[in-house]
Write an enzyme that holds these catalytic residues in place. Sequence first.
Site: not given
Length: 252
Positions: A14, A35, A61, A87, A153, A183-184, A189
Site C-alpha cells: 500500500f 529497506r 517506526v 501505513n 493482530y 481495508p479487507g 507482501e
Amino acid sequence: MKKIILVTGATSGFGRAIAIKFAENGNNLIISGRRKDRLDQLKQKLELEFSSEVLTLCFDVRNAVLVEHAINSLTPKWQSIDVLVNNAGLAVGMHPVHEGVLDDWERMIDTNMKGLLYMTRFVAPLMVARKQGHIINIGSVAGKEVYPNGSVYCGSKFGVDAITKGTRIDLVQHHIKVTQIAPGAANTEFSIVRFKGDQPRADSVYKGFKPLSAEDVADVVYYVTTLPDHVNINDLVLMPTAQASAMYVHKE
Ligand code: NDP
Ligand code: 8X3
C-alpha cells in the site's frame, strides 16, 4: 499547489502505491521504511517519472528515538507536512492465544500501535502549529471484527481504530483531519510476512477470488484527501467485492 505527503511503509504494498499515486498527482513525498535500497529506487522513480521532490527517511517506526530524530531533523520546508499516512504495519504468525509466539506479539503491537503513535506524536505538533493537516491511519477489517488465531493482530488494529477516534477528538480544535482507512484482503507482501516467508501458504489466501490490489487502496487514500476543506471521511472500510466480512470470502 504541491503538498508534502509523508508515507510510512513506502517500500512495499500500500505505502509504495500511495506514494506513487500522490506523486502522479503532482505532490512531493517523504517516503520511509527500513529497506533503504527500496526507498532509493522509489525516490528515483518518483523524481524521474513525476518530477516530484522526494526525501527518504530510513528508520524503524518501533524506535521512538529514531522517529523523533527523523522528524526533528527535517528542514522547515519539509516539516510542512500536509498529509501523514500511517501505513507501516504487519501481521506475524497466526496462532491461538495460548500458543502465541511472544516475539510475534511484540512486533505487531510495537509496529502497528506504538509506531503509529510515535509518528503521530512527532508529526502532529507540526500540523497543530500550522493549523492544518490530515492524518490517515491504515487500519483493517481486522480492527472491526475478530477472527480465529488473529487475536493480537486484530487487537493491534482495534487499537488503531480507537487511537484514530481519539486523535480526531484531540486535534479537531486545531483544524486537522483524521481518517481511518480499513481495508479487507489485499495481495501485497502482507501474507508473506504473516507466514514468515511461506509463499505457497501466502498465495493460498488469495486463491479463488479477486483481492484488493495496493493500487485500489492507494486510490481511496488519495480520494479522501481531495475533499473540500470542511469535509472529512472519518472511517472507510474498503473490501474486495467477494469478501463480505473478515471471515467470509466467497471463493470459486
Ligand atoms: P506490506 O508487507 O506489503 O508492506 C508493509 C510495509 O510496512 C513495508 O513497507 C514495511 O517496510 C513497513 N514496515 C513494517 N514494519 C516496519 C517497521 N518496524 N518500521 C518501518 N516500516 C515498517 O503490507 P501492506 O502494504 O499490505 O500493509 C500496509 C498496512 O496495511 C499495514 O498496516 C497492514 O496491517 C495493513 N493492512 C493490510 C491488509 C492486507 O490484506 N494486505 C489489509 C488491511 C490492512 P520495511 O520492511 O522496509 O520496513
Ligand atoms: C489484513 C486483512 O483479513 O488478514 O489486515 O486481517 S486480514
